[in-house]
Design a protein around this motif. Structure first.
Motif, mmCIF file in Angstrom:
data_model
loop_
_atom_site.group_PDB
_atom_site.id
_atom_site.type_symbol
_atom_site.label_atom_id
_atom_site.label_comp_id
_atom_site.label_asym_id
_atom_site.label_seq_id
_atom_site.Cartn_x
_atom_site.Cartn_y
_atom_site.Cartn_z
ATOM 1 N N HIS A 1 -22.017 10.502 -3.051
ATOM 2 C CA HIS A 1 -22.124 11.616 -2.110
ATOM 3 C C HIS A 1 -20.967 11.566 -1.107
ATOM 4 O O HIS A 1 -20.687 10.530 -0.517
ATOM 5 C CB HIS A 1 -23.457 11.546 -1.368
ATOM 6 C CG HIS A 1 -23.725 12.744 -0.524
ATOM 7 N ND1 HIS A 1 -23.841 14.020 -1.058
ATOM 8 C CD2 HIS A 1 -23.892 12.885 0.825
ATOM 9 C CE1 HIS A 1 -24.064 14.870 -0.077
ATOM 10 N NE2 HIS A 1 -24.096 14.218 1.075
ATOM 11 N N SER B 1 -21.952 19.654 -4.374
ATOM 12 C CA SER B 1 -23.283 19.051 -4.482
ATOM 13 C C SER B 1 -24.344 20.120 -4.259
ATOM 14 O O SER B 1 -24.119 21.097 -3.535
ATOM 15 C CB SER B 1 -23.440 17.941 -3.440
ATOM 16 O OG SER B 1 -24.794 17.515 -3.370
ATOM 17 N N SER C 1 -21.237 19.572 1.272
ATOM 18 C CA SER C 1 -21.688 18.394 0.521
ATOM 19 C C SER C 1 -21.040 18.400 -0.854
ATOM 20 O O SER C 1 -21.045 19.417 -1.551
ATOM 21 C CB SER C 1 -23.214 18.402 0.371
ATOM 22 O OG SER C 1 -23.843 18.281 1.625
ATOM 23 N N ARG D 1 -23.735 18.417 -12.686
ATOM 24 C CA ARG D 1 -23.742 16.963 -12.887
ATOM 25 C C ARG D 1 -23.628 16.624 -14.374
ATOM 26 O O ARG D 1 -22.849 15.754 -14.771
ATOM 27 C CB ARG D 1 -25.051 16.386 -12.310
ATOM 28 C CG ARG D 1 -25.224 14.884 -12.519
ATOM 29 C CD ARG D 1 -26.629 14.468 -12.137
ATOM 30 N NE ARG D 1 -26.855 13.046 -12.333
ATOM 31 C CZ ARG D 1 -26.857 12.130 -11.374
ATOM 32 N NH1 ARG D 1 -26.622 12.503 -10.131
ATOM 33 N NH2 ARG D 1 -27.088 10.869 -11.641
ATOM 34 N N HIS E 1 -22.249 8.790 -9.667
ATOM 35 C CA HIS E 1 -22.059 9.919 -8.757
ATOM 36 C C HIS E 1 -22.231 9.449 -7.310
ATOM 37 O O HIS E 1 -23.209 8.767 -6.992
ATOM 38 C CB HIS E 1 -23.063 11.023 -9.071
ATOM 39 C CG HIS E 1 -23.035 11.471 -10.499
ATOM 40 N ND1 HIS E 1 -22.145 12.407 -10.983
ATOM 41 C CD2 HIS E 1 -23.792 11.080 -11.563
ATOM 42 C CE1 HIS E 1 -22.358 12.584 -12.282
ATOM 43 N NE2 HIS E 1 -23.355 11.794 -12.646
ATOM 44 N N ALA F 1 -19.980 15.853 -4.525
ATOM 45 C CA ALA F 1 -20.294 14.671 -5.320
ATOM 46 C C ALA F 1 -19.011 14.205 -5.994
ATOM 47 O O ALA F 1 -18.277 15.007 -6.574
ATOM 48 C CB ALA F 1 -21.357 14.985 -6.366
#
Length: 249
Positions: A68, A47, A53, A26, A66, A55
């Motif tokens: 999801h 993620s 998953s 991130r 950010h 981002a």
């Protein structure tokens, strides 16, 4: 609401996606987008919430948001929407804002940030250097980490007319190499367009150590770094940029 189209399989598309940055953290995503991106630049990364998953990191003026994204058997889910492909997702939100931020800014996907942009050795040096400075793990870059595709520092330059050596402050950003009288000056003495540069290499013709030269049609610039390692870093990143320029032609 669902949007479907004739597209390759989900796995094939993800592997071929030019703006999928795999395990980029991130903080590293924020560093990239704030340093090199612009309003509307975006990238996709894994993620920490597990397989399937992702981002979506998007620059919105001076911040990075950010979002999801979840991979489903039929495509990708984002909020209440489901898309058959990532391209459908981007096409949809290129015309319709993702949402408004706290400041009222509408976030629109404008420019994908490609993952094939920085030289791996430069990325590694920045990653490790930042980790050493902050005490964090190497995979956790802070948001104000230096841009991976830029470099700055003092070099000693040989004058064009009067053949003397003077220290100048150099900055490399995108395809522009600028030099200033000193670090505190805002206006550069000159801006060198690397698209016109034909070569960069170590130079041993001058009576100085740690020298390298940049060859332009009208002039060859001779520069000296404080160490051989520093000179090698300048040469590597400029040489990499020249290779990217040639690929784009």
């Amino acid at each position: 609401m669902s949007y479907y189209s004739d597209t390759p399989s989900v796995d094939d598309e993800l592997e071929s996606l030019g703006w999928y940055h795999f395990d980029l953290s991130r903080h590293a995503a924020e560093a990239l987008l704030l340093s090199n991106g612009k309003d509307g630049s975006y990238l996709l990364r894994n993620s920490h919430e597990g397989p399937g998953s992702f981002a979506l990191s998007v620059r919105a003026k001076d911040s990075v948001k950010h979002f999801h994204v979840t991979r489903k058997s039929s495509g990708y889910a984002f909020g209440f929407n489901e898309f058959a492909s990532l391209q459908d997702f981007v096409s949809h939100f290129a015309n319709q804002p993702l949402l408004g931020s706290e400041t009222g800014t509408l976030i629109v996907l404008k420019c994908p940030y490609p993952w094939r942009v920085e030289e791996p050795s430069i990325y590694e040096s920045v990653r490790v250097h930042t980790a050493m400075q902050t005490g964090r793990t190497e995979s956790d870059l802070v948001a104000n980490a230096p841009s991976f595709g830029t470099k700055e520092g003092y070099l000693v330059k040989l004058g064009a007319v009067v053949k003397n050596w003077k220290q100048r402050w150099f900055t490399l950003n995108r395809n522009e190499l600028k030099y200033f009288k000193d670090k505190m000056f805002d206006e550069p003495i000159r801006t060198l367009d690397l698209t016109a540069c034909s070569a960069v290499q170590f130079d041993y013709s001058k009576d100085r150590v740690n020298c390298f030269c940049l060859v332009f049609p009208e002039r060859t610039f001779y520069l000296c770094a404080k160490s051989g390692v520093e000179a090698d870093e300048w040469i590597k990143i400029i040489r990499w940029k020249l290779s990217q320029i040639r690929k784009g032609r």
